[in-house]
Write a protein that holds these residues in place. Structure first.
Motif, PDB file in Angstrom:
ATOM      1  N   THR A 161       0.816  -1.230  -0.055  1.00  0.00           N
ATOM      2  CA  THR A 161      -0.126   0.024  -0.101  1.00  0.00           C
ATOM      3  C   THR A 161       0.909   1.307  -0.184  1.00  0.00           C
ATOM      4  O   THR A 161       2.181   1.076   0.477  1.00  0.00           O
ATOM      5  CB  THR A 161      -0.836   0.120   1.426  1.00  0.00           C
ATOM      6  OG1 THR A 161      -0.054   0.239   2.465  1.00  0.00           O
ATOM      7  CG2 THR A 161      -1.850  -1.291   1.109  1.00  0.00           C
ATOM      8  N   GLN A 176      -5.742  -9.667  -2.630  1.00  0.00           N
ATOM      9  CA  GLN A 176      -6.337  -8.210  -2.620  1.00  0.00           C
ATOM     10  C   GLN A 176      -6.795  -7.557  -1.395  1.00  0.00           C
ATOM     11  O   GLN A 176      -6.331  -6.688  -0.792  1.00  0.00           O
ATOM     12  CB  GLN A 176      -7.077  -7.876  -3.878  1.00  0.00           C
ATOM     13  CG  GLN A 176      -6.464  -8.361  -5.327  1.00  0.00           C
ATOM     14  CD  GLN A 176      -7.759  -8.591  -6.108  1.00  0.00           C
ATOM     15  OE1 GLN A 176      -8.559  -8.820  -6.011  1.00  0.00           O
ATOM     16  NE2 GLN A 176      -7.190  -8.892  -7.426  1.00  0.00           N
ATOM     17  N   ASN A 177      -7.631  -8.242  -0.825  1.00  0.00           N
ATOM     18  CA  ASN A 177      -8.397  -8.180   0.326  1.00  0.00           C
ATOM     19  C   ASN A 177      -7.469  -7.895   1.571  1.00  0.00           C
ATOM     20  O   ASN A 177      -7.606  -7.025   2.436  1.00  0.00           O
ATOM     21  CB  ASN A 177      -9.730  -8.907   0.588  1.00  0.00           C
ATOM     22  CG  ASN A 177     -10.944  -8.743  -0.242  1.00  0.00           C
ATOM     23  OD1 ASN A 177     -10.841  -7.465  -0.774  1.00  0.00           O
ATOM     24  ND2 ASN A 177     -11.570  -9.561  -0.828  1.00  0.00           N
ATOM     25  N   LEU A 200      -6.805  -3.137  -9.965  1.00  0.00           N
ATOM     26  CA  LEU A 200      -7.115  -2.845  -8.373  1.00  0.00           C
ATOM     27  C   LEU A 200      -5.639  -1.848  -7.939  1.00  0.00           C
ATOM     28  O   LEU A 200      -5.748  -1.260  -6.868  1.00  0.00           O
ATOM     29  CB  LEU A 200      -7.233  -3.650  -7.597  1.00  0.00           C
ATOM     30  CG  LEU A 200      -8.633  -4.405  -7.503  1.00  0.00           C
ATOM     31  CD1 LEU A 200      -8.872  -5.674  -6.632  1.00  0.00           C
ATOM     32  CD2 LEU A 200      -9.908  -3.279  -7.215  1.00  0.00           C
ATOM     33  N   LYS A 243      -5.488  -4.637   1.481  1.00  0.00           N
ATOM     34  CA  LYS A 243      -6.318  -3.627   1.583  1.00  0.00           C
ATOM     35  C   LYS A 243      -6.809  -3.550   3.110  1.00  0.00           C
ATOM     36  O   LYS A 243      -6.563  -2.406   3.590  1.00  0.00           O
ATOM     37  CB  LYS A 243      -7.595  -3.793   0.735  1.00  0.00           C
ATOM     38  CG  LYS A 243      -8.392  -2.617   0.895  1.00  0.00           C
ATOM     39  CD  LYS A 243      -9.745  -2.634   0.041  1.00  0.00           C
ATOM     40  CE  LYS A 243     -10.648  -1.626  -0.282  1.00  0.00           C
ATOM     41  NZ  LYS A 243     -11.737  -1.631  -0.959  1.00  0.00           N
ATOM     42  N   ASN A 244      -6.866  -4.714   3.810  1.00  0.00           N
ATOM     43  CA  ASN A 244      -7.361  -4.593   5.216  1.00  0.00           C
ATOM     44  C   ASN A 244      -6.070  -4.824   6.158  1.00  0.00           C
ATOM     45  O   ASN A 244      -6.427  -4.634   7.493  1.00  0.00           O
ATOM     46  CB  ASN A 244      -8.223  -5.850   5.508  1.00  0.00           C
ATOM     47  CG  ASN A 244      -9.487  -5.634   4.526  1.00  0.00           C
ATOM     48  OD1 ASN A 244      -9.978  -4.672   4.193  1.00  0.00           O
ATOM     49  ND2 ASN A 244     -10.235  -6.849   4.232  1.00  0.00           N
ATOM     50  N   LYS A 295      -6.552   1.712  -9.160  1.00  0.00           N
ATOM     51  CA  LYS A 295      -7.572   2.001  -8.408  1.00  0.00           C
ATOM     52  C   LYS A 295      -7.345   2.359  -6.889  1.00  0.00           C
ATOM     53  O   LYS A 295      -7.866   3.247  -6.487  1.00  0.00           O
ATOM     54  CB  LYS A 295      -8.823   1.149  -8.528  1.00  0.00           C
ATOM     55  CG  LYS A 295      -9.867   1.329  -7.853  1.00  0.00           C
ATOM     56  CD  LYS A 295     -10.994   0.565  -7.776  1.00  0.00           C
ATOM     57  CE  LYS A 295     -12.457   0.932  -7.381  1.00  0.00           C
ATOM     58  NZ  LYS A 295     -13.397  -0.188  -7.352  1.00  0.00           N
ATOM     59  N   ASN A 296      -6.590   1.409  -6.154  1.00  0.00           N
ATOM     60  CA  ASN A 296      -6.440   1.566  -4.675  1.00  0.00           C
ATOM     61  C   ASN A 296      -5.074   2.274  -4.379  1.00  0.00           C
ATOM     62  O   ASN A 296      -4.780   2.674  -3.414  1.00  0.00           O
ATOM     63  CB  ASN A 296      -6.123   0.297  -4.016  1.00  0.00           C
ATOM     64  CG  ASN A 296      -7.539  -0.624  -3.941  1.00  0.00           C
ATOM     65  OD1 ASN A 296      -8.632   0.038  -3.801  1.00  0.00           O
ATOM     66  ND2 ASN A 296      -7.452  -1.759  -4.284  1.00  0.00           N
ATOM     67  N   TRP A 345      -1.991   1.400  -5.055  1.00  0.00           N
ATOM     68  CA  TRP A 345      -0.967   0.663  -4.376  1.00  0.00           C
ATOM     69  C   TRP A 345       0.346   0.916  -5.226  1.00  0.00           C
ATOM     70  O   TRP A 345       0.465   1.409  -6.098  1.00  0.00           O
ATOM     71  CB  TRP A 345      -1.482  -0.891  -4.585  1.00  0.00           C
ATOM     72  CG  TRP A 345      -2.372  -1.297  -3.712  1.00  0.00           C
ATOM     73  CD1 TRP A 345      -2.827  -0.368  -2.508  1.00  0.00           C
ATOM     74  CD2 TRP A 345      -3.302  -2.327  -3.680  1.00  0.00           C
ATOM     75  NE1 TRP A 345      -3.833  -1.137  -2.099  1.00  0.00           N
ATOM     76  CE2 TRP A 345      -4.299  -2.163  -2.643  1.00  0.00           C
ATOM     77  CE3 TRP A 345      -3.415  -3.342  -4.520  1.00  0.00           C
ATOM     78  CZ2 TRP A 345      -5.318  -3.196  -2.467  1.00  0.00           C
ATOM     79  CZ3 TRP A 345      -4.609  -4.386  -4.530  1.00  0.00           C
ATOM     80  CH2 TRP A 345      -5.431  -4.166  -3.385  1.00  0.00           C
TER      81      TRP A 345
END
Length: 308
Positions: A149, A211-212, A230, A215-216, A233-234, A236
């Motif tokens: 991230t 991915q999750n 993603l 993200k988490n 989009k995120n 990263w």
């Protein structure tokens, strides 16, 4: 995949004996279609795919291109990792699968040193064991990558994999199980960069579990494919790979030579001539973010490319 991951032996047996877990058959009364030791009809191409969405789309593209040329086709999708589907190719349970040049070369030749697309492709043609052959490669590439991230990148000042050397001992890496033994997985990270993570979490090949988890905050770094929409989009960060742990990963067909007729070769070469990295990113976005059907996305690409 660069180009699709120790449970492989068990998975092979389960996958090949229980086909409902591995794909489809044209004959619903066939109790062991494509099982160990069985092969497809000589006039039919059985196309498999690895267990991640992009490869499923590519398998559907190959299937559509061949059907457009009058070739009989069946599919067995989401078979599993390379350690699972290559035995199926060798025993004739499947005939064709979309592959990624660099990781396939490393699978066949663990001492391979080729890096560029042309070098990898030349070496792969020599390393691929009969009766398997690779056909023309596309310009499209999809590599494994170590992704973090933007917050993790900022906290540890991470720009490349090399920057992980002094901090990985405090971090958790998420990746598919086979990443623990593959040359471009944990062994490669340690050998090439001296990077050793504190903890390893067994997840999926760059899919929703990984991915999750990233993200988490359940993992600090993940093995995610470079064509994953993603990432952008995120926001990263894909860590740079200055020592080329991840070599060129051009998409190409891996096929049993006994099924590679001139018609089959021409149809698949035409796909490779058109397919780009941008196409992969767009199709992945359509399937994973827009929730479009993989077969429909593949058919649309074929139509837009003038191949059907």
């Amino acid at each position: 995949m660069t180009a699709i991951r120790a449970f492989a032996a068990a998975a092979v047996s389960a996958c090949l004996l229980l086909l409902t877990a591995c794909g489809d058959s044209d004959d619903p009364t066939d109790t062991n279609p494509g099982g160990a030791g069985s092969s497809a009809p000589t006039d039919t191409i059985v196309i498999g795919s690895a267990n991640f969405q992009e490869n499923v789309v590519l398998a559907n593209i190959y299937a559509g291109a061949l059907k457009a040329k009058g070739v009989k086709v069946t599919t067995k999708l989401n078979i599993g990792s390379r350690e699972t589907y290559l035995p199926a190719l060798r025993d004739g349970s499947i005939d064709l699968i979309p592959e990624y040049s660099g990781v396939l070369l490393q699978y066949f030749d663990k001492n391979a040193t080729a890096v560029s697309s042309d070098e990898v492709y030349t070496a792969l043609q020599k390393a691929t064991p009969q009766p398997l052959i690779v056909l023309q490669q596309s310009a499209a590439q999809d590599k494994d990558a170590i992704v973090v991230t933007k917050e993790t990148a900022a906290k540890y000042n991470l720009k490349s994999i090399a920057d992980l050397t002094s901090v990985a001992g405090n971090l958790t890496l998420g990746a598919p199980p086979e990443f623990q033994t593959r040359a471009d997985g944990i062994p490669g990270l340690e050998k090439v960069y001296g990077v050793k993570f504190k903890t390893f979490k067994k997840l999926d090949p760059g899919g929703p579990l990984t991915q999750n988890a990233l993200k988490n905050g359940q993992i600090d770094a993940g093995d995610i494919f470079t064509t994953d929409p993603l990432i952008s989009k995120n926001g990263w960060v894909v860590l740079e790979d200055p020592k080329n742990l991840y070599t060129a990963q051009n998409v190409l067909p891996l096929i049993n030579s006994e099924k590679a007729s001139d018609t089959v070769k021409a149809a698949l070469d035409a796909v490779s001539a058109k397919l780009t990295t941008e196409d992969l990113i767009k199709m992945n976005e359509q399937v994973s973010l827009e929730k479009q059907n993989a077969e429909d996305v593949a058919q649309k690409w074929l139509s837009d490319a003038g191949l059907v």
